[in-house]
Design a protein around this motif. Sequence first.
Motif, short mmCIF file in Angstrom:
data_model
loop_
_atom_site.label_atom_id
_atom_site.label_comp_id
_atom_site.label_asym_id
_atom_site.label_seq_id
_atom_site.Cartn_x
_atom_site.Cartn_y
_atom_site.Cartn_z
N MET A 1 0.88 -1.87 0.13
CA MET A 1 -0.02 0.02 0.41
C MET A 1 1.21 1.34 -0.09
O MET A 1 0.55 2.04 -0.87
N GLU A 2 2.17 1.29 0.19
CA GLU A 2 2.98 2.26 0.72
C GLU A 2 3.09 3.12 -0.99
O GLU A 2 3.72 1.67 -1.66
N SER A 8 1.24 4.10 5.14
CA SER A 8 0.39 3.36 6.44
C SER A 8 1.49 3.54 8.35
O SER A 8 2.19 3.19 7.62
N THR A 10 0.97 2.35 12.21
CA THR A 10 0.30 1.54 13.36
C THR A 10 -0.17 2.95 14.70
O THR A 10 -1.48 2.21 15.02
N ILE A 34 -3.54 1.63 10.53
CA ILE A 34 -3.89 0.87 9.44
C ILE A 34 -2.11 0.02 9.71
O ILE A 34 -0.78 0.59 9.29
N ARG A 35 -2.16 -1.86 9.80
CA ARG A 35 -0.36 -2.21 9.54
C ARG A 35 -0.71 -3.01 8.37
O ARG A 35 -1.63 -4.01 8.33
N GLU A 36 0.22 -2.36 8.07
CA GLU A 36 0.70 -3.13 6.69
C GLU A 36 1.33 -4.68 6.74
O GLU A 36 1.57 -5.67 5.97
N ARG A 37 2.75 -4.66 7.73
CA ARG A 37 3.18 -5.52 7.85
C ARG A 37 2.87 -6.63 9.34
O ARG A 37 2.53 -6.45 10.09
N ALA A 39 1.43 -9.36 7.08
CA ALA A 39 0.57 -9.39 5.28
C ALA A 39 -0.42 -9.98 6.34
O ALA A 39 -0.61 -10.89 6.70
N ILE A 41 -2.59 -6.51 4.68
CA ILE A 41 -2.80 -5.30 5.60
C ILE A 41 -4.52 -5.09 5.86
O ILE A 41 -4.73 -5.48 5.78
N THR A 42 -4.11 -4.66 7.51
CA THR A 42 -5.20 -4.86 8.61
C THR A 42 -5.24 -3.39 8.85
O THR A 42 -4.90 -2.75 9.53
#
Length: 109
Positions: A1-2, A8, A10, A34-37, A39, A41-42
């Motif tokens: 997403m970056e 994003s 957290t 938003i947490r990307e890692r 995976a 994305i949460t």
Amino acid sequence: MESDRLDSKTNADDLGPTIAAMAMPIGGTILVGIRERPAPITVTGVAQPARTIDRAVETGQKCGVSVEAEAVGVGEVAVVVCAVPQVTGRIVSTPDDGSCGELAPRTFP
């Protein structure tokens, strides 16, 4: 997403380097909560949206950037959307206290 205009985080603990890097070339948007890692994305949300907004704006001020932030509901949680404007005619510097990290302009291929 970056990407070069979207990032994003957290939480708002380490926004300074991203604000400084994003402001110089073209500006962009930072989504806090938003947490990307790892995976996938949460959407984690932020526990205290008003406090997160204050921290984002204050960090921007320390970097000399007029960040605008607002909370947006996503399901049952709040995500803070931070608009980082493009800064032209000067280098976005970091304060002596290190809250904005090191000067780190983004590079593009």
